[in-house]
Design an enzyme around this catalytic site. Structure first.
Site, PDB file in Angstrom:
ATOM      1  N   PHE A  10      12.318   6.964  25.231  1.00  0.00           N
ATOM      2  CA  PHE A  10      12.873   8.327  25.086  1.00  0.00           C
ATOM      3  C   PHE A  10      13.536   8.437  23.717  1.00  0.00           C
ATOM      4  O   PHE A  10      14.673   8.821  23.582  1.00  0.00           O
ATOM      5  CB  PHE A  10      13.867   8.598  26.230  1.00  0.00           C
ATOM      6  N   THR A  98       7.168   3.949  23.716  1.00  0.00           N
ATOM      7  CA  THR A  98       8.019   2.907  23.166  1.00  0.00           C
ATOM      8  C   THR A  98       7.522   2.617  21.742  1.00  0.00           C
ATOM      9  O   THR A  98       6.555   3.211  21.283  1.00  0.00           O
ATOM     10  CB  THR A  98       7.976   1.625  24.034  1.00  0.00           C
ATOM     11  N   LYS A 127       0.573   3.351  18.831  1.00  0.00           N
ATOM     12  CA  LYS A 127      -0.620   2.897  18.105  1.00  0.00           C
ATOM     13  C   LYS A 127      -0.943   1.427  18.379  1.00  0.00           C
ATOM     14  O   LYS A 127      -2.108   1.039  18.305  1.00  0.00           O
ATOM     15  CB  LYS A 127      -0.391   3.095  16.600  1.00  0.00           C
ATOM     16  N   VAL A 154      -3.155   9.462  16.152  1.00  0.00           N
ATOM     17  CA  VAL A 154      -3.678   9.814  14.820  1.00  0.00           C
ATOM     18  C   VAL A 154      -3.417  11.302  14.577  1.00  0.00           C
ATOM     19  O   VAL A 154      -3.746  12.132  15.429  1.00  0.00           O
ATOM     20  CB  VAL A 154      -5.202   9.541  14.724  1.00  0.00           C
ATOM     21  N   GLY A 208      12.694  10.009   8.894  1.00  0.00           N
ATOM     22  CA  GLY A 208      12.164   9.507  10.168  1.00  0.00           C
ATOM     23  C   GLY A 208      10.648   9.368  10.182  1.00  0.00           C
ATOM     24  O   GLY A 208      10.055   9.198  11.241  1.00  0.00           O
ATOM     25  N   GLU A 211       7.759   3.813   9.421  1.00  0.00           N
ATOM     26  CA  GLU A 211       7.863   2.913  10.566  1.00  0.00           C
ATOM     27  C   GLU A 211       9.177   2.136  10.468  1.00  0.00           C
ATOM     28  O   GLU A 211       9.750   2.002   9.376  1.00  0.00           O
ATOM     29  CB  GLU A 211       6.688   1.923  10.556  1.00  0.00           C
ATOM     30  N   ASP A 222      -0.297   0.660   9.286  1.00  0.00           N
ATOM     31  CA  ASP A 222      -0.298   1.855  10.135  1.00  0.00           C
ATOM     32  C   ASP A 222      -1.638   2.594   9.994  1.00  0.00           C
ATOM     33  O   ASP A 222      -2.264   2.976  10.987  1.00  0.00           O
ATOM     34  CB  ASP A 222       0.884   2.763   9.730  1.00  0.00           C
ATOM     35  N   LYS A 226      -4.722   3.277  12.813  1.00  0.00           N
ATOM     36  CA  LYS A 226      -5.286   4.609  13.074  1.00  0.00           C
ATOM     37  C   LYS A 226      -6.789   4.629  12.808  1.00  0.00           C
ATOM     38  O   LYS A 226      -7.560   5.215  13.579  1.00  0.00           O
ATOM     39  CB  LYS A 226      -4.552   5.642  12.217  1.00  0.00           C
ATOM     40  N   GLY A 323       6.573  13.426  13.087  1.00  0.00           N
ATOM     41  CA  GLY A 323       7.701  14.338  13.313  1.00  0.00           C
ATOM     42  C   GLY A 323       7.903  14.598  14.793  1.00  0.00           C
ATOM     43  O   GLY A 323       6.958  14.532  15.587  1.00  0.00           O
TER      44      GLY A 323
HETATM   45  N1  HSE Z   1       4.791   5.982   9.768  1.00  0.00           N
HETATM   46  C1  HSE Z   1       3.799   6.957  10.136  1.00  0.00           C
HETATM   47  C2  HSE Z   1       3.503   7.796   8.917  1.00  0.00           C
HETATM   48  C3  HSE Z   1       4.302   7.793  11.276  1.00  0.00           C
HETATM   49  O1  HSE Z   1       4.205   7.694   7.908  1.00  0.00           O
HETATM   50  O2  HSE Z   1       2.525   8.550   8.941  1.00  0.00           O
HETATM   51  C4  HSE Z   1       3.238   8.542  12.028  1.00  0.00           C
HETATM   52  O3  HSE Z   1       2.338   7.717  12.688  1.00  0.00           O
END
Ligand code: HSE
Length: 341
Positions: A10, A98, A127, A154, A208, A211, A222, A226, A323
Site C-alpha cells: 500500500f 510490493t 516488474k 510497462v 518519486g 527506483e 528497469d 520492461k 506516478g
Molecule cells: N523507475 C521507473 C521509471 C518507474 O523511471 O520509469 C516506472 O516503472
C-alpha cells in the site's frame, strides 16, 4: 458485478489505485456495473488489516499518507503477513504492489503464486515477478482459472498491451522500440540543457520516479525488465532479463549529449524487442536518434513505444510511464477488465 479486493502493498501505487476507487465509486457502478469492497490491506510499513465486511478506504488512505499505522483502525484481524492475508481474506482479486526486485522477484513472486494457486485473480505493477517468471505465472493463472493482469508494468496507465486485444485486435506486432524508463529520459533531457547527471537523478528521486536503487534505472535494468515483459507478451517467448543485451546511460557524458544535439540527434535509452524466427531479440542501449524519429522528441519523464505492425505500419503511443495516479489507473483498468469478464 461485485468484486472484493485486497491490497498486498500500500505504497504510492496502491494508494493511487485507492484514490481512484474512491473518486470513481459511482461512475464504476453506473457506467460499468462494477461495485467493489476492499476487504484487506497488508503493507510492510503501513500495517495490515483484514475485515470481510469492508474496510474504510478513505480512512486507510488518510492514515497511510500521514504515516500512521493502519492497525489503529477497527478491523476483524490485524497484523497478518501478506501470505496469511492472501490465504484468509476471501478476496476475489489481489492488488500486488510490493516493491520490484529484479534478482528473484520476491516477495511479489510468492504473493502472486499464492493468490493464483487459490484461483484468485491478481493485478500487479510489479516488474520483478513478471519479468523473471512470466510464463510460469501465466500458466499457473490458466491452470487455476484465474486472471493475471500486469498492464502497469510497462508505460503505467498508458495503453500498450491492451491495445492489441482491444482496438488493434488482429494486428500483429513485428518489432517494438521505445523509451520505457522515465528517470533516464529525464536525465538525458536535462543534460541537453547543460545540467549534470547527479543533480537530475536527485530530482527524479525526489519526484518519486526513480527506483529505490537508482542503479536499476541508470544501468538499464528497469528498461530490461520492461522489454522482457513486452517480448514475452507479444511474441509468446520465455525470455529472461539475463538474456537481454543491456547497456545503461551511466557512461554517457554531457559532451556526448551536446555533440549529438549539434549533429541534429538525441541520445535516448532505447528498449528494443524484435520478433525473430521462433523467438525474439531484446536489447536496451543508448542510441543517437535523428530528430525525425518520433522517439527523439519524447522529453522528460514521458514514455513512448513505437510498434511496427503488419496491418498499420508504425504506431507510436506516448504517455506517462510512472506516478501515483497514472500507475494506479493501470490497476483500475485491469480490475475493470477482470470484473467485466
Ligand atoms: N523507475 C521507473 C521509471 C518507474 O523511471 O520509469 C516506472 O516503472
Amino acid at each position: 458485478m461485485k468484486i472484493n479486493i485486497a491490497f498486498i502493498g500500500f505504497g504510492t501505487v496502491g494508494r493511487g489505485l485507492g484514490d481512484l476507487l474512491l473518486e470513481k465509486r459511482e461512475e464504476l457502478a453506473r457506467d460499468y456495473g462494477v461495485e467493489y469492497k476492499v476487504v484487506a490491506v497488508s503493507d510492510i510499513k503501513a500495517g495490515s488489516i483484514l475485515d470481510e465486511r469492508g474496510i474504510d478506504l478513505e480512512e486507510a488512505l488518510k492514515l497511510a499518507d500521514a504515516g500512521t499505522s493502519l492497525e489503529t483502525m477497527p478491523a476483524q484481524k490485524k497484523g497478518l503477513s501478506a501470505l496469511d492475508t492472501i490465504k484468509s481474506s476471501g478476496a476475489d482479486a489481489f492488488v500486488e504492489v510490493t516493491w520490484t526486485n529484479l534478482t528473484d522477484g520476491e516477495p511479489g513472486y510468492s504473493h502472486i503464486k499464492a493468490a493464483l494457486s487459490l484461483g484468485r485473480h491478481v493485478v500487479t505493477t510489479n516488474k520483478g515477478p513478471m519479468a523473471l517468471h512470466y510464463r510460469e505465472l501465466l500458466r499457473l493463472a490458466q491452470d487455476n482459472g484465474a486472471k493475471l493482469k500486469f498492464k502497469g508494468t510497462v508505460l503505467s496507465g498508458t495503453p500498450a498491451f491492451n491495445l492489441f486485444d482491444g482496438p488493434l485486435a488482429g494486428c500483429s506486432v513485428r518489432s517494438i522500440r521505445g523509451i520505457v524508463n522515465g528517470t533516464t529520459n529525464l536525465i538525458l533531457s536535462e543534460m541537453e540543457k547543460g545540467r549534470g547527471y547527479e543533480e537530475v537523478l536527485k530530482e527524479a528521486q525526489r519526484a518519486g520516479y526513480a527506483e529505490a536503487d537508482p542503479t536499476m534505472d541508470v544501468e538499464g535494468w528497469d528498461a530490461t525488465a520492461k522489454a522482457t515483459i513486452l517480448a514475452n507478451y507479444f511474441y509468446g517467448t520465455d525470455i529472461k532479463p539475463s538474456q537481454v543485451k543491456r547497456k545503461g546511460i551511466s557512461s554517457i557524458t554531457l559532451d556526448q549529449v551536446i555533440k549529438a544535439k549539434n549533429r541534429g540527434e538525441r541520445i535516448k535509452l532505447i528498449a528494443r524487442a524484435d520478433r525473430t524466427e521462433g523467438g525474439a531479440e531484446v536489447s536496451v542501449s543508448p542510441v543517437a536518434l535523428p530528430m525525425a524519429d518520433p522517439l527523439a522528441n519524447i522529453m522528460g519523464v514521458t514514455n513512448a513505444l513505437t510498434f511496427a505492425t503488419d496491418c498499420l505500419g508504425d504506431i507510436t503511443i506516448v504517455g506517462p510511464g510512472a506516478g501515483r495516479r497514472a500507475t494506479g489507473y493501470s490497476l483500475l483498468t485491469d480490475l475493470l477488465s477482470i470484473a467485466r469478464g
